[in-house]
Design a protein around this motif. Structure first.
Motif, PDB file in Angstrom:
ATOM      1  N   GLU A 279       1.271  -1.257   0.302  1.00  0.00           N
ATOM      2  CA  GLU A 279       0.054   0.172  -0.219  1.00  0.00           C
ATOM      3  C   GLU A 279       0.788   1.287  -0.479  1.00  0.00           C
ATOM      4  OE1 GLU A 279      -3.045  -0.179  -0.468  1.00  0.00           O
ATOM      5  OE2 GLU A 279      -3.444  -2.435  -0.630  1.00  0.00           O
ATOM      6  N   THR A 280       0.767   1.980  -0.675  1.00  0.00           N
ATOM      7  CA  THR A 280       1.070   3.120  -0.487  1.00  0.00           C
ATOM      8  C   THR A 280       0.906   4.596   0.099  1.00  0.00           C
ATOM      9  OG1 THR A 280       0.162   3.943  -3.160  1.00  0.00           O
ATOM     10  CG2 THR A 280       2.394   2.851  -3.386  1.00  0.00           C
ATOM     11  N   PHE A 281      -0.397   3.870  -0.130  1.00  0.00           N
ATOM     12  CA  PHE A 281      -1.517   5.204   1.001  1.00  0.00           C
ATOM     13  C   PHE A 281      -2.052   4.147   2.111  1.00  0.00           C
ATOM     14  CE2 PHE A 281      -4.516   7.788   2.377  1.00  0.00           C
ATOM     15  CZ  PHE A 281      -4.321   9.107   2.950  1.00  0.00           C
ATOM     16  N   CYS A 282      -3.227   3.617   1.463  1.00  0.00           N
ATOM     17  CA  CYS A 282      -3.770   2.596   2.481  1.00  0.00           C
ATOM     18  C   CYS A 282      -5.467   3.779   2.913  1.00  0.00           C
ATOM     19  CB  CYS A 282      -2.935   1.579   3.752  1.00  0.00           C
ATOM     20  SG  CYS A 282      -4.527   0.336   4.091  1.00  0.00           S
ATOM     21  N   GLN A 283      -5.611   3.684   1.902  1.00  0.00           N
ATOM     22  CA  GLN A 283      -7.206   4.723   1.886  1.00  0.00           C
ATOM     23  C   GLN A 283      -8.321   4.358   3.428  1.00  0.00           C
ATOM     24  OE1 GLN A 283      -7.836   7.476   1.521  1.00  0.00           O
ATOM     25  NE2 GLN A 283     -10.321   7.934   1.566  1.00  0.00           N
ATOM     26  N   THR A 284      -8.148   2.523   3.342  1.00  0.00           N
ATOM     27  CA  THR A 284      -8.634   2.071   4.090  1.00  0.00           C
ATOM     28  C   THR A 284      -8.639   2.366   5.374  1.00  0.00           C
ATOM     29  OG1 THR A 284      -7.979  -0.275   4.083  1.00  0.00           O
ATOM     30  CG2 THR A 284     -10.177   0.289   2.369  1.00  0.00           C
ATOM     31  N   VAL A 285      -7.866   2.231   5.459  1.00  0.00           N
ATOM     32  CA  VAL A 285      -7.010   2.584   6.857  1.00  0.00           C
ATOM     33  C   VAL A 285      -7.629   3.971   8.122  1.00  0.00           C
ATOM     34  CG1 VAL A 285      -5.212   2.820   8.827  1.00  0.00           C
ATOM     35  CG2 VAL A 285      -5.474   1.185   7.258  1.00  0.00           C
ATOM     36  N   GLN A 286      -7.931   5.029   6.835  1.00  0.00           N
ATOM     37  CA  GLN A 286      -8.507   5.922   7.204  1.00  0.00           C
ATOM     38  C   GLN A 286      -9.501   6.080   7.273  1.00  0.00           C
ATOM     39  OE1 GLN A 286      -5.647  10.321   6.084  1.00  0.00           O
ATOM     40  NE2 GLN A 286      -6.888   9.427   3.690  1.00  0.00           N
ATOM     41  N   GLU A 287     -10.101   5.197   6.640  1.00  0.00           N
ATOM     42  CA  GLU A 287     -11.832   5.505   6.500  1.00  0.00           C
ATOM     43  C   GLU A 287     -12.206   4.269   8.266  1.00  0.00           C
ATOM     44  OE1 GLU A 287     -12.691   4.721   2.286  1.00  0.00           O
ATOM     45  OE2 GLU A 287     -12.653   3.618   2.868  1.00  0.00           O
ATOM     46  N   ALA A 288     -11.609   3.461   8.425  1.00  0.00           N
ATOM     47  CA  ALA A 288     -11.679   3.163   9.701  1.00  0.00           C
ATOM     48  C   ALA A 288     -11.189   3.652  10.749  1.00  0.00           C
ATOM     49  CB  ALA A 288     -10.627   1.651   9.683  1.00  0.00           C
ATOM     50  N   MET A 289      -9.962   4.593  10.737  1.00  0.00           N
ATOM     51  CA  MET A 289     -10.075   5.524  12.036  1.00  0.00           C
ATOM     52  C   MET A 289     -11.040   6.874  12.309  1.00  0.00           C
ATOM     53  SD  MET A 289      -5.453   6.028  11.291  1.00  0.00           S
ATOM     54  CE  MET A 289      -5.792   7.152  12.708  1.00  0.00           C
ATOM     55  N   ALA A 290     -12.027   7.305  10.477  1.00  0.00           N
ATOM     56  CA  ALA A 290     -12.806   8.294  10.437  1.00  0.00           C
ATOM     57  C   ALA A 290     -14.251   7.686  11.954  1.00  0.00           C
ATOM     58  CB  ALA A 290     -13.385   8.753   9.206  1.00  0.00           C
ATOM     59  N   SER A 291     -13.900   6.211  11.620  1.00  0.00           N
ATOM     60  CA  SER A 291     -15.343   5.385  12.121  1.00  0.00           C
ATOM     61  C   SER A 291     -15.115   5.270  13.131  1.00  0.00           C
ATOM     62  CB  SER A 291     -15.497   3.998  11.481  1.00  0.00           C
ATOM     63  OG  SER A 291     -15.733   4.047   9.710  1.00  0.00           O
ATOM     64  N   GLY A 292     -13.496   5.607  14.093  1.00  0.00           N
ATOM     65  CA  GLY A 292     -13.549   5.423  15.232  1.00  0.00           C
ATOM     66  C   GLY A 292     -13.237   4.081  15.650  1.00  0.00           C
ATOM     67  N   VAL A 293     -12.069   3.781  14.912  1.00  0.00           N
ATOM     68  CA  VAL A 293     -12.203   2.094  14.893  1.00  0.00           C
ATOM     69  C   VAL A 293     -10.962   1.908  15.080  1.00  0.00           C
ATOM     70  CG1 VAL A 293     -12.602  -0.352  13.478  1.00  0.00           C
ATOM     71  CG2 VAL A 293     -14.346   1.300  13.995  1.00  0.00           C
ATOM     72  N   PRO A 294     -10.471   1.158  15.962  1.00  0.00           N
ATOM     73  CA  PRO A 294      -8.546   0.965  16.074  1.00  0.00           C
ATOM     74  C   PRO A 294      -7.924   0.492  15.107  1.00  0.00           C
ATOM     75  CG  PRO A 294      -9.904  -0.498  17.782  1.00  0.00           C
ATOM     76  CD  PRO A 294     -10.761   0.648  16.933  1.00  0.00           C
ATOM     77  N   VAL A 295      -7.194   0.978  14.745  1.00  0.00           N
ATOM     78  CA  VAL A 295      -6.225  -0.216  13.016  1.00  0.00           C
ATOM     79  C   VAL A 295      -5.000  -1.725  13.836  1.00  0.00           C
ATOM     80  CG1 VAL A 295      -5.393   0.041  11.131  1.00  0.00           C
ATOM     81  CG2 VAL A 295      -7.348   1.510  11.544  1.00  0.00           C
ATOM     82  N   VAL A 296      -5.444  -2.062  13.198  1.00  0.00           N
ATOM     83  CA  VAL A 296      -4.190  -3.124  12.305  1.00  0.00           C
ATOM     84  C   VAL A 296      -3.513  -3.461  11.506  1.00  0.00           C
ATOM     85  CG1 VAL A 296      -2.660  -5.338  13.367  1.00  0.00           C
ATOM     86  CG2 VAL A 296      -4.499  -4.871  14.856  1.00  0.00           C
ATOM     87  N   ALA A 297      -2.161  -2.550  11.100  1.00  0.00           N
ATOM     88  CA  ALA A 297      -1.377  -2.769   9.634  1.00  0.00           C
ATOM     89  C   ALA A 297      -0.427  -3.242   9.760  1.00  0.00           C
ATOM     90  CB  ALA A 297      -1.808  -1.128   8.824  1.00  0.00           C
ATOM     91  N   TYR A 341      -7.804   3.767  21.119  1.00  0.00           N
ATOM     92  CA  TYR A 341      -7.307   4.187  19.907  1.00  0.00           C
ATOM     93  C   TYR A 341      -8.964   4.401  19.302  1.00  0.00           C
ATOM     94  CZ  TYR A 341      -3.076   1.182  21.147  1.00  0.00           C
ATOM     95  OH  TYR A 341      -1.997   0.787  22.066  1.00  0.00           O
ATOM     96  N   GLY A 342      -9.785   4.189  19.169  1.00  0.00           N
ATOM     97  CA  GLY A 342     -10.810   4.396  18.105  1.00  0.00           C
ATOM     98  C   GLY A 342     -11.199   5.957  17.936  1.00  0.00           C
ATOM     99  N   ALA A 343     -11.038   6.618  18.860  1.00  0.00           N
ATOM    100  CA  ALA A 343     -10.886   8.199  19.536  1.00  0.00           C
ATOM    101  C   ALA A 343      -9.968   9.307  19.397  1.00  0.00           C
ATOM    102  CB  ALA A 343     -11.370   8.837  20.928  1.00  0.00           C
ATOM    103  N   ALA A 344      -8.495   8.481  19.238  1.00  0.00           N
ATOM    104  CA  ALA A 344      -7.588   9.431  18.364  1.00  0.00           C
ATOM    105  C   ALA A 344      -7.336   9.381  17.550  1.00  0.00           C
ATOM    106  CB  ALA A 344      -6.250   7.997  19.436  1.00  0.00           C
ATOM    107  N   GLY A 345      -7.560   8.054  16.611  1.00  0.00           N
ATOM    108  CA  GLY A 345      -8.163   7.885  15.570  1.00  0.00           C
ATOM    109  C   GLY A 345      -8.911   9.235  14.791  1.00  0.00           C
ATOM    110  N   ARG A 346      -9.849   8.438  15.567  1.00  0.00           N
ATOM    111  CA  ARG A 346     -10.760   9.887  15.091  1.00  0.00           C
ATOM    112  C   ARG A 346     -10.348  11.232  14.780  1.00  0.00           C
ATOM    113  NH1 ARG A 346     -15.829  11.103  11.573  1.00  0.00           N
ATOM    114  NH2 ARG A 346     -15.939  12.892  12.185  1.00  0.00           N
ATOM    115  N   ALA A 347      -9.974  11.289  15.858  1.00  0.00           N
ATOM    116  CA  ALA A 347      -8.902  12.805  16.138  1.00  0.00           C
ATOM    117  C   ALA A 347      -8.003  13.024  15.119  1.00  0.00           C
ATOM    118  CB  ALA A 347      -8.878  13.067  17.553  1.00  0.00           C
ATOM    119  N   ALA A 348      -7.329  12.250  14.309  1.00  0.00           N
ATOM    120  CA  ALA A 348      -6.134  12.831  13.807  1.00  0.00           C
ATOM    121  C   ALA A 348      -6.544  13.196  12.615  1.00  0.00           C
ATOM    122  CB  ALA A 348      -5.617  11.553  13.613  1.00  0.00           C
ATOM    123  N   VAL A 349      -7.286  11.883  11.798  1.00  0.00           N
ATOM    124  CA  VAL A 349      -8.619  11.918  10.348  1.00  0.00           C
ATOM    125  C   VAL A 349      -9.180  13.793  10.375  1.00  0.00           C
ATOM    126  CG1 VAL A 349      -7.701  10.080   9.498  1.00  0.00           C
ATOM    127  CG2 VAL A 349     -10.053  11.011  11.072  1.00  0.00           C
TER     128      VAL A 349
END
Length: 377
Positions: A279-297, A341-349
């Motif tokens: 992945e040169t970017f990985c848009q679905t990671v951003q969409e998960a973060m916007a949804s307030g979901v923690p990510v493993v990548a 993690y989910g709240a921080a992800g939402r704030a980050a995006v």
């Protein structure tokens, strides 16, 4: 500004290149500019496509063939329509989205017409060429370098991609990330009824969203399927779909989902896992973060810019199924950690909207046009 967007993929295709090209067109129209899209036809013989209702601007389709081994991907055939479109639209600038086949022809046509070009690097084409058409990675990079070296500016989606491009000799590279729709993807869409349907025994829901193709290595979720109290949910389609039914016992394979339905699925996950190393970017990671979901990548490529370990999720060694399983298990055991993690992800995006990214793109365009004017003077 009159802009021709030459893209290797466009809706109704669902992938990162298609989505970014569509958003680019929308951003240009919203700012009063005049874009035209040139893209491969979506099916054999459908050079005059009628499936462009999502597009905010006219679309010129050129004949195409399915990519061997991956028929959902179309490869444009040589056509006079591309050069004719550049002339008819009286383009001020040509935007090349992930140029490789159609984009390479677009670059050549733009050079002949002395038009400024901005080339957007978006796909690990070396890895894809190796996987699908038997082309060596070095050969693919020679083509990438030749196309991008002719551009007035190349835009890389992440610091890892920028570093890779520079290391392979591509000049004039700048960073341009991708936006995310924070209105569509939001935590408030978490759906209790959907969660009951996906996990009737109250299991932790671990999801993957994306293409189901060999380079995505979704089979790495097999270990997660074996965890007690965990339900794996896979959204997407592609050539690996059949094999994954066997490789991921007990997983719910939902097929292709889009729009608001996809947003509800994202928000209803407990953990999002991306498994692909290319992945040169990985848009679905951003969409998960916007949804307030923690990510493993995987700790490679685009996710390095998106996931902050210990704050918004976990980065794991690429290709390591045990590391994926262990990272999910650690989050499964700690609801408070998942929530943080989910709240921080939402704030980050929050500041990474398509409007903000669109402003950055216009700045790149204006700088390229100004540089051309200065050279001409």
């Amino acid at each position: 500004m009159r802009v021709v967007i030459v893209t290797e993929s466009f809706p109704p295709d669902i992938n990162g290149v298609s989505h970014c090209a569509l958003q680019t067109a929308r951003q240009l129209v919203a700012r009063g500019h005049d874009p035209l899209v040139v893209a491969p036809a979506t099916s054999a013989g459908a050079a005059d496509d009628t499936a462009d209702t999502l597009s905010p601007c006219p679309v010129v389709r050129v004949p195409s063939l399915p990519l061997p081994g991956y028929p959902q991907v179309r490869v444009a055939l040589p056509s006079r329509r591309l050069a004719a479109a550049l002339s008819a639209h009286q383009a001020d600038l040509v935007h090349l989205a992930s140029p490789f086949v159609l984009g390479a022809r677009g670059m050549a046509a733009a050079v002949r017409k002395d038009l400024p070009t901005v080339a957007v690097y978006q796909t690990d084409l070396g890895g894809y060429a190796r996987t699908y058409v038997g082309m060596g990675e070095a050969t693919a990079w020679r083509r990438i370098r030749a196309v991008h070296a002719a551009a007035d500016r190349t835009l890389a989606p992440s610091t890892a991609a920028l570093t890779d491009l520079v290391a392979h000799g591509v000049p004039r590279v700048r960073l341009w990330p991708r936006g995310v729709d924070t209105d569509r993807f939001r935590p408030a869409l978490r759906d209790a009824a959907l969660r009951r349907a996906l996990a009737p025994n109250g299991e932790l829901i671990v999801g993957y969203v994306g293409r189901l193709a060999p380079e995505k290595h979704v089979e790495l979720l097999a270990g997660v399927c074996g965890l007690d109290g965990v339900r794996v949910v896979v959204v997407g389609d592609g050539p690996s779909a059949g094999a994954l039914e066997t490789a991921l016992p007990g997983a719910a394979l939902l097929g292709r989902r889009t729009g608001d339905e996809l947003a509800r699925i994202f928000a209803s996950l407990d953990v999002f896992v991306h498994t692909g190393p290319l992945e040169t970017f990985c848009q679905t990671v951003q969409e998960a973060m916007a949804s307030g979901v923690p990510v493993v990548a995987p700790a490679v490529g685009g996710p390095l810019d998106l996931v902050l370990p210990g704050r918004t999720g976990s980065l794991v060694r690429p290709g390591d199924d045990a590391a994926v399983r262990d990272a999910v298990w650690a989050m499964a055991a700690d609801p408070g950690l998942r929530a943080a993690y989910g709240a921080a992800g939402r704030a980050a995006v929050q500041g990474r909207t398509w409007d903000a990214v669109g402003d950055q793109l216009i700045e790149h365009y204006e700088e390229v046009l100004a540089e051309r004017t200065a050279v001409a003077a």
